[in-house]
Design a protein around this motif. Structure first.
Motif, mmCIF file in Angstrom:
data_model
loop_
_atom_site.group_PDB
_atom_site.id
_atom_site.type_symbol
_atom_site.label_atom_id
_atom_site.label_comp_id
_atom_site.label_asym_id
_atom_site.label_seq_id
_atom_site.Cartn_x
_atom_site.Cartn_y
_atom_site.Cartn_z
ATOM 1 N N GLU A 91 39.075 46.884 -5.849
ATOM 2 C CA GLU A 91 39.843 48.130 -5.793
ATOM 3 C C GLU A 91 38.953 49.151 -5.097
ATOM 4 O OE1 GLU A 91 41.289 49.475 -9.510
ATOM 5 O OE2 GLU A 91 42.410 47.636 -9.954
ATOM 6 N N ALA A 92 39.386 49.637 -3.935
ATOM 7 C CA ALA A 92 38.506 50.470 -3.120
ATOM 8 C C ALA A 92 39.200 51.731 -2.646
ATOM 9 C CB ALA A 92 38.006 49.674 -1.918
ATOM 10 N N GLY A 93 38.405 52.815 -2.612
ATOM 11 C CA GLY A 93 38.808 54.057 -1.984
ATOM 12 C C GLY A 93 37.921 54.322 -0.783
ATOM 13 N N PRO A 94 37.972 55.536 -0.222
ATOM 14 C CA PRO A 94 37.161 55.818 0.955
ATOM 15 C C PRO A 94 35.655 55.753 0.689
ATOM 16 C CG PRO A 94 38.910 57.453 0.685
ATOM 17 C CD PRO A 94 38.873 56.650 -0.568
ATOM 18 N N ALA A 95 35.207 56.151 -0.523
ATOM 19 C CA ALA A 95 33.768 56.248 -0.769
ATOM 20 C C ALA A 95 33.285 55.465 -1.979
ATOM 21 C CB ALA A 95 33.370 57.716 -0.929
ATOM 22 N N THR A 96 34.190 54.990 -2.832
ATOM 23 C CA THR A 96 33.809 54.223 -4.006
ATOM 24 C C THR A 96 34.702 53.008 -4.144
ATOM 25 O OG1 THR A 96 35.263 55.480 -5.480
ATOM 26 C CG2 THR A 96 32.985 56.280 -5.228
ATOM 27 N N THR A 98 35.469 49.377 -6.948
ATOM 28 C CA THR A 98 35.197 48.572 -8.137
ATOM 29 C C THR A 98 35.471 47.119 -7.801
ATOM 30 O OG1 THR A 98 35.827 50.392 -9.604
ATOM 31 C CG2 THR A 98 35.787 48.179 -10.542
ATOM 32 N N VAL A 99 34.520 46.263 -8.125
ATOM 33 C CA VAL A 99 34.650 44.839 -7.822
ATOM 34 C C VAL A 99 34.513 44.043 -9.112
ATOM 35 C CG1 VAL A 99 33.634 42.868 -6.612
ATOM 36 C CG2 VAL A 99 33.730 45.104 -5.493
ATOM 37 N N GLU A 100 35.469 43.165 -9.377
ATOM 38 C CA GLU A 100 35.328 42.194 -10.466
ATOM 39 C C GLU A 100 34.868 40.876 -9.867
ATOM 40 O OE1 GLU A 100 38.053 41.566 -13.570
ATOM 41 O OE2 GLU A 100 38.732 43.652 -13.670
ATOM 42 N N ALA A 101 33.934 40.231 -10.555
ATOM 43 C CA ALA A 101 33.376 38.982 -10.033
ATOM 44 C C ALA A 101 32.974 38.075 -11.178
ATOM 45 C CB ALA A 101 32.162 39.266 -9.149
ATOM 46 N N ILE A 102 32.921 36.787 -10.892
ATOM 47 C CA ILE A 102 32.370 35.814 -11.821
ATOM 48 C C ILE A 102 30.916 35.570 -11.426
ATOM 49 C CG2 ILE A 102 32.497 33.442 -12.675
ATOM 50 C CD1 ILE A 102 35.508 33.544 -12.090
ATOM 51 N N LEU A 103 30.016 35.818 -12.348
ATOM 52 C CA LEU A 103 28.599 35.553 -12.124
ATOM 53 C C LEU A 103 28.271 34.158 -12.650
ATOM 54 C CD1 LEU A 103 25.609 36.328 -11.536
ATOM 55 C CD2 LEU A 103 25.548 37.282 -13.856
ATOM 56 N N ARG A 104 27.580 33.369 -11.832
ATOM 57 C CA ARG A 104 27.067 32.065 -12.256
ATOM 58 C C ARG A 104 25.551 32.107 -12.145
ATOM 59 N NH1 ARG A 104 31.953 30.867 -9.727
ATOM 60 N NH2 ARG A 104 33.342 29.558 -11.007
ATOM 61 N N TYR A 105 24.874 31.852 -13.270
ATOM 62 C CA TYR A 105 23.414 31.910 -13.265
ATOM 63 C C TYR A 105 22.853 30.750 -14.079
ATOM 64 C CZ TYR A 105 23.556 33.622 -18.060
ATOM 65 O OH TYR A 105 23.770 33.718 -19.419
ATOM 66 N N ARG A 118 31.956 37.163 -16.656
ATOM 67 C CA ARG A 118 32.771 38.062 -15.842
ATOM 68 C C ARG A 118 32.090 39.418 -15.772
ATOM 69 N NH1 ARG A 118 37.977 38.858 -18.436
ATOM 70 N NH2 ARG A 118 38.253 40.361 -16.749
ATOM 71 N N ARG A 119 31.933 39.938 -14.540
ATOM 72 C CA ARG A 119 31.176 41.168 -14.328
ATOM 73 C C ARG A 119 32.024 42.212 -13.609
ATOM 74 N NH1 ARG A 119 27.294 41.426 -17.561
ATOM 75 N NH2 ARG A 119 25.761 42.407 -16.172
ATOM 76 N N LEU A 120 31.720 43.462 -13.870
ATOM 77 C CA LEU A 120 32.360 44.591 -13.222
ATOM 78 C C LEU A 120 31.276 45.374 -12.497
ATOM 79 C CD1 LEU A 120 35.197 45.990 -13.081
ATOM 80 C CD2 LEU A 120 34.338 47.537 -14.844
ATOM 81 N N LEU A 121 31.400 45.497 -11.176
ATOM 82 C CA LEU A 121 30.395 46.174 -10.365
ATOM 83 C C LEU A 121 30.987 47.428 -9.737
ATOM 84 C CD1 LEU A 121 30.027 42.790 -9.746
ATOM 85 C CD2 LEU A 121 27.866 43.753 -8.928
ATOM 86 N N GLY A 122 30.259 48.536 -9.846
ATOM 87 C CA GLY A 122 30.654 49.775 -9.196
ATOM 88 C C GLY A 122 29.905 49.924 -7.880
ATOM 89 N N LEU A 123 30.631 50.195 -6.800
ATOM 90 C CA LEU A 123 30.040 50.321 -5.472
ATOM 91 C C LEU A 123 30.268 51.724 -4.926
ATOM 92 C CD1 LEU A 123 30.278 47.199 -5.850
ATOM 93 C CD2 LEU A 123 30.766 47.037 -3.419
ATOM 94 N N VAL A 124 29.388 52.165 -4.038
ATOM 95 C CA VAL A 124 29.515 53.461 -3.403
ATOM 96 C C VAL A 124 29.116 53.322 -1.934
ATOM 97 C CG1 VAL A 124 27.161 54.139 -4.060
ATOM 98 C CG2 VAL A 124 28.848 55.903 -3.551
ATOM 99 N N ARG A 125 29.796 54.053 -1.069
ATOM 100 C CA ARG A 125 29.406 54.059 0.340
ATOM 101 C C ARG A 125 28.230 55.021 0.496
ATOM 102 N NH1 ARG A 125 32.270 52.390 4.782
ATOM 103 N NH2 ARG A 125 34.276 52.423 3.711
ATOM 104 N N HIS A 126 27.098 54.501 0.926
ATOM 105 C CA HIS A 126 25.859 55.272 1.006
ATOM 106 C C HIS A 126 25.268 55.111 2.398
ATOM 107 C CE1 HIS A 126 22.145 57.126 -0.396
ATOM 108 N NE2 HIS A 126 21.455 56.103 0.092
ATOM 109 N N GLU A 127 25.125 56.226 3.092
ATOM 110 C CA GLU A 127 24.580 56.218 4.451
ATOM 111 C C GLU A 127 25.340 55.237 5.344
ATOM 112 O OE1 GLU A 127 20.438 55.410 4.003
ATOM 113 O OE2 GLU A 127 19.980 57.417 3.214
#
Length: 393
Positions: A91-96, A98-105, A118-127
């Motif tokens: 789920e994305a906007g212009p600058a932020t 949210t990504v859901e992903a399955i982590l395997r470790y 199951r992981r929830l990652l917050g992303l931001v557009r930086h530079e």
């Protein structure tokens, strides 16, 4: 209106329209929002940086750098053999975003196959580039130990202890595990890794979060073993409740970890058909044999019941082992399961007890009674009730 006035009017209207779009945050052009392919590429770089312990590559994917509050620092002592993400939703906007992903470790030297979360990652557009700002458990799922703080590790021939507490706490659990593994191996003797993974959070709330439950459900429970009997699955985890553990004496601490280690040893043949009186009784028997006590001391709840003439009429069922009910009934259930296993070993021998356990897990307990012990459930129950009267009366 002259032609010149018309042109000026059209230009003014165009400028006003552009201003309206900009004020509404709807610029006519700009960088496109994050898509699944770009999210996957970013998380692949993040995972590679973590696996290879490459701080420069990590900084290029993260806003947290390699500081003490970052996942990088919290995982520094964890021996990882694998780490990878599979993006499931963006789920994305212009600058932020949210990504859901399955982590395997995988934990190096412990996990034959990846564990998943199951992981929830917050992303931001930086530079001008997308970077990860945060990572946590997806809503409604269990935390991982490093979600709770910086993890310490202690490894030995017996396995691995991971915890968020002091180095001294980890040393204590390492000593307990070192003693527990040989006892479990002697009791079971079958095919198992002969290693344990012990997770030591800092609180009861931390324990519940690792198990995906509420604290009240684990209050008073010193440890829980999680895992799957399916081949090719990750190693079992023994999850400790440090608050309950602090209430135990030295013998009780060793008893609990030995009991849980026996569950790890027997996991491959423990299935839905295995009754709790057998799985819990078998684990208790191994722990009692390592530190024997008089029966009346080791089984006080059943001893008191027998003294009152209240000999159980049947082997304890699954409901008797619930932690949210009568504590006296729970004690009697554990003691009854232990003494049922002790009866089998006394009358039919250790190897027959192990064979009974295996048969119960694969063919059911009634078949195990017939095929391994040569009696029916009713005949065994009568023998067990007489054993309780004889040994505890």
């Amino acid at each position: 209106m002259t032609e010149a006035q018309g042109v000026l009017g059209r230009r003014r209207a165009a400028r006003l329209g552009l201003a309206t779009l900009l004020a509404a945050g709807c610029a006519p052009s700009g960088p496109p929002p994050l898509d699944r392919a770009e999210a996957t590429a970013l998380l692949d770089r993040r995972a590679t940086a973590l696996r290879e312990r490459d701080p420069a590559a990590w900084r290029a994917t993260s806003t947290g750098g390699t500081g003490q509050d970052s996942l990088w620092a919290r995982l520094a002592a964890v021996p990882l053999a694998g780490w990878a993400y599979q993006v499931t939703e963006v789920e994305a906007g212009p600058a932020t975003a949210t990504v859901e992903a399955i982590l395997r470790y995988r934990l190096r030297g412990e996990d034959p196959a990846p564990a998943t979360a199951r992981r929830l990652l917050g992303l931001v557009r930086h530079e001008g580039r997308w970077r990860v700002r945060s990572e946590q458990a997806a809503p409604g799922t269990a935390q991982l130990l490093w979600d709770q703080g910086t993890v310490r590790a202690r490894r030995g021939s017996w396995g691995l202890v991971l915890g968020t507490g002091s180095a001294g706490a980890l040393r204590e659990f390492a000593r307990l595990a070192e003693r527990a593994v040989p006892v479990a191996d002697d009791a079971w003797g079958g095919d198992w890794p002969r290693r344990v993974v012990v997770l030591v959070p800092g609180s009861l709330a931390g324990t519940a979060a690792l198990l995906g439950g509420e604290p009240d459900g684990y209050r008073g429970v010193a440890a829980v073993t999680t895992g799957s009997p399916e081949p090719g699955t990750p190693a079992d985890r023994i999850v400790v409740n440090p608050e309950a553990y602090r209430e135990l004496d030295a013998r009780g601490k060793q008893f609990v970890l030995t009991h849980e280690t026996v569950h790890v040893a027997t996991r491959n043949v423990t299935g839905p058909a295995t009754p709790l009186w057998l799985s819990e009784g078998f684990a208790d028997r191994a722990a009692h044999r390592a530190a024997p006590r008089p029966l009346a001391t080791a089984a006080p709840a059943l001893t008191a019941a027998v003294a009152r003439g209240e000999v159980p009429r049947a082997l304890p069922d699954g409901a008797a082992f619930a932690f949210d009910g009568d504590s006296g009934a729970l004690d009697r259930a554990y003691e009854g399961g232990w003494l049922a296993c002790r009866l089998i070993a006394d009358r039919w021998g250790e190897e027959r007890l192990r064979a009974f356990y295996r048969a119960a897990g694969t063919r059911g307990v009634d078949a195990a009674f017939r095929e391994v012990l040569g009696i029916t459930r009713a005949e065994f129950t009568a023998a067990w009730r007489a054993y309780l009267r004889e040994r505890l009366g």
